[in-house]
Write an enzyme that holds these catalytic residues in place. Structure first.
Site, PDB file in Angstrom:
ATOM      1  N   ILE A  86       0.838  -1.199   0.000  1.00  0.00           N
ATOM      2  CA  ILE A  86       0.000   0.000   0.000  1.00  0.00           C
ATOM      3  C   ILE A  86       0.873   1.250   0.000  1.00  0.00           C
ATOM      4  CG2 ILE A  86      -1.800   1.251   1.275  1.00  0.00           C
ATOM      5  CD1 ILE A  86      -2.285  -1.574   2.706  1.00  0.00           C
ATOM      6  N   CYS A  87       0.584   2.163  -0.922  1.00  0.00           N
ATOM      7  CA  CYS A  87       1.286   3.441  -0.960  1.00  0.00           C
ATOM      8  C   CYS A  87       0.458   4.427  -0.153  1.00  0.00           C
ATOM      9  CB  CYS A  87       1.425   3.918  -2.404  1.00  0.00           C
ATOM     10  SG  CYS A  87       2.270   5.496  -2.526  1.00  0.00           S
TER      11      CYS A  87
END
Length: 149
Positions: A86-87
């Site tokens: 996840i960014c």
């Protein structure tokens, strides 16, 4: 539970007794730093009605470093790659020990409501989002129907 730092114990208790809406986080019996997380796709998002499985792990130096979180359910999202990474700024350079597991999970849920193709982790998805937002949203809905049930 006694070997856990008090803070982790307290955060875990609160997550179990007062879970945020649409989120459940349960520690594994054999490793209380490893959580099974379920996030329900937010209403009015392409992920609506989806049930997403994630894993969350608290490193030994938590809360000085962020938890490690990743999606186990396949998801079509510009800020989540094929490996489920996840960014999200608070999982990287914007982390603060003042944040909690609950904050992280609520932020991930919010990311589902507002994908940011300008800071992508999945470049192909971000390109699709920028070129044809409706098409990308339709594909995200389709993946949610297929993978997040």
């Amino acid at each position: 539970m006694s070997s856990l730092p008090r803070r982790i114990f307290k955060e875990t208790q609160k997550l179990i007794t007062e879970p945020p809406p649409g989120i459940s986080a349960t520690p594994h019996e054999d490793n209380l730093r490893h959580f099974k997380v379920i996030i329900t796709g937010p209403a009015t998002s392409p992920y609506e009605n989806g049930i997403f499985n994630l894993e969350l792990f608290l490193p030994d130096n938590y809360p000085m470093v962020p938890p490690k979180v990743r999606f186990l359910t396949k998801i079509y999202h510009p800020n989540i790659d094929r490996l489920g990474r996840i960014c999200l700024d608070i999982l990287k350079d914007k982390w603060s020990p003042a944040l909690q597991i609950r904050t992280v999970l609520l932020s991930i849920q919010a990311l589902l409501s507002s994908p940011n193709p300008d800071d992508p982790l999945a470049n192909d998805v971000a390109e699709h989002w920028k070129k044809d937002e409706n098409g990308a949203i339709a594909k995200a809905r389709e993946w949610t129907q297929t993978h997040a049930k």
